[in-house]
Design a protein around this motif. Structure first.
Motif, short mmCIF file in Angstrom:
data_model
loop_
_atom_site.label_atom_id
_atom_site.label_comp_id
_atom_site.label_asym_id
_atom_site.label_seq_id
_atom_site.Cartn_x
_atom_site.Cartn_y
_atom_site.Cartn_z
N ALA A 241 16.41 -8.09 1.12
CA ALA A 241 17.14 -8.54 0.10
C ALA A 241 17.95 -7.32 -0.63
O ALA A 241 17.67 -6.61 -0.39
CB ALA A 241 16.51 -9.64 -0.92
N ASP A 242 19.23 -7.79 -1.17
CA ASP A 242 19.81 -6.77 -1.83
C ASP A 242 19.32 -6.30 -2.92
O ASP A 242 18.62 -7.35 -3.66
CB ASP A 242 21.45 -7.33 -2.20
CG ASP A 242 22.37 -6.21 -2.64
OD1 ASP A 242 22.77 -5.48 -1.85
OD2 ASP A 242 22.53 -6.52 -3.94
N THR A 243 19.29 -4.96 -3.41
CA THR A 243 18.62 -4.64 -4.54
C THR A 243 18.64 -5.29 -5.86
O THR A 243 17.87 -5.24 -6.60
CB THR A 243 18.88 -2.81 -4.53
OG1 THR A 243 20.33 -3.07 -4.96
CG2 THR A 243 18.69 -2.21 -3.36
N LYS A 244 19.94 -5.76 -5.94
CA LYS A 244 20.13 -6.61 -7.38
C LYS A 244 19.31 -7.72 -7.41
O LYS A 244 19.20 -8.22 -8.67
CB LYS A 244 21.64 -6.83 -7.37
CG LYS A 244 22.32 -7.77 -6.57
CD LYS A 244 23.70 -8.10 -6.52
CE LYS A 244 24.19 -9.20 -5.79
NZ LYS A 244 25.65 -9.29 -5.99
N PHE A 245 18.81 -8.19 -6.39
CA PHE A 245 18.03 -9.50 -6.39
C PHE A 245 16.41 -9.04 -6.60
O PHE A 245 15.61 -9.90 -6.82
CB PHE A 245 18.31 -10.25 -5.10
CG PHE A 245 19.55 -10.84 -5.13
CD1 PHE A 245 20.50 -10.65 -4.04
CD2 PHE A 245 20.11 -11.76 -6.10
CE1 PHE A 245 21.67 -11.04 -4.14
CE2 PHE A 245 21.36 -12.29 -6.23
CZ PHE A 245 22.21 -11.91 -5.16
N HIS A 246 16.20 -7.93 -6.71
CA HIS A 246 14.70 -7.45 -6.81
C HIS A 246 14.41 -7.47 -8.37
O HIS A 246 14.88 -7.18 -9.04
CB HIS A 246 14.40 -6.20 -6.20
CG HIS A 246 13.11 -5.71 -5.80
ND1 HIS A 246 12.12 -5.46 -7.00
CD2 HIS A 246 12.38 -5.83 -4.70
CE1 HIS A 246 10.75 -5.33 -6.28
NE2 HIS A 246 11.12 -5.48 -4.99
N PRO A 247 13.06 -8.25 -8.44
CA PRO A 247 12.64 -8.33 -9.80
C PRO A 247 12.49 -7.15 -10.73
O PRO A 247 12.59 -7.14 -11.83
CB PRO A 247 11.22 -9.31 -9.50
CG PRO A 247 10.80 -8.96 -8.12
CD PRO A 247 12.21 -8.78 -7.59
N ALA B 112 15.18 -6.13 -12.87
CA ALA B 112 15.66 -6.94 -13.95
C ALA B 112 15.05 -6.43 -15.14
O ALA B 112 15.32 -7.01 -16.43
CB ALA B 112 15.31 -8.37 -13.77
#
Length: 250
Positions: free
Chosen positions: A2-8, A11
């Motif tokens: 998955a794209d890095t921006k979606f990794h928890p 956040a």
């Protein structure tokens, strides 16, 4: 991948909201800090960056390698943000990985366990209530030292923790100390702590209601009103003298 921006892990804006403990060599909260850190890393799917199992799939594509590198840097930032400046200067090094930083901290706090255990045991055996502002702070210090002893392989039983609590009490807490010590079985540490805090509250209320305190309060009230009373007496005396002089002149 998955794209890095979606990794928890991406956040997390402020790691100190999740790990409020700042790890310092002097206070030695390593066990609590490490447990909170592992819990946070596990919940954000980056635990393998500090505690790899050997079963992780090695990144193969450029995208996977970039994500792994980004996540490792993120975890390393978490480490640096939750330790003291002295510890940071002790472990920091160019191109350090999160696991290397984690291992260095673990070695700092868990090496020379026997020497640390001796020092902690001495501190634990000499904790006294008289050295603390209240019962809660006293109990917290005992619990902290017990946790530190556990982290160096010298765990303290709950019974011994309770008996040490009783041993460090002042004369004012003699009754509650006797009650705890003679209980069969001994109460748990949390129960003994509650009893001690309740006794502290009761003693404070007794002090407030004591005759000495009541006299002091009455004296203070009298002292506060004294200037007004003197003024009233002076005014009354002045009026009496004026009336007396008028009568004599007549």
């Amino acid at each position: 991948m998955a794209d890095t921006k979606f990794h928890p892990a991406m956040a997390v804006s402020n790691i100190k909201n999740h790990i409020p403990i700042v790890l310092e060599m002097e206070t030695d909260h390593y066990s609590a800090w490490a447990e909170l850190f592992k819990l946070h890393a596990r919940s954000h799917r980056v635990l393998s960056h500090i505690l790899p199992t050997g079963k992780e799939k090695a990144p193969s594509t450029d995208e996977e390698k970039e994500l792994w590198s980004t996540l490792d840097a993120t975890v390393l930032q978490w480490v640096y943000a939750t330790i003291s400046t002295d510890l940071l200067h002790t472990i920091i090094e160019e191109d350090l990985s999160a696991k290397e930083a984690w291992d260095r901290l673990r070695n700092l706090f868990q090496d020379n366990k026997n020497s640390r255990a001796v020092a902690l045991e001495h501190d634990f055996s000499h904790v006294k209530l008289r050295d603390f502002p209240n019962a809660s702070a006293y109990c917290q210090r005992l619990k902290t030292l017990a946790d530190q002893l556990k982290s160096v392989g010298a765990p303290v039983t709950d019974n011994r923790l309770v008996l040490q609590l009783v041993a460090g009490l002042t004369e004012a807490y003699k009754n509650v100390g006797t009650y705890i010590r003679q209980s069969k079985p001994l109460p748990s540490f949390s129960e003994a702590r509650s009893s001690l805090c309740l006794e502290e509250k009761a003693l404070a209320e007794m002090h407030d209601d004591s005759p000495t305190a009541m006299v002091a309060n009455s004296q203070r009230e009298f002292d506060d009103s004294t200037p007004w009373m003197i003024l009233l007496i002076f005014c009354g005396l002045s009026l009496w003298l004026e009336n007396r002089m008028f009568t004599l002149n007549s």
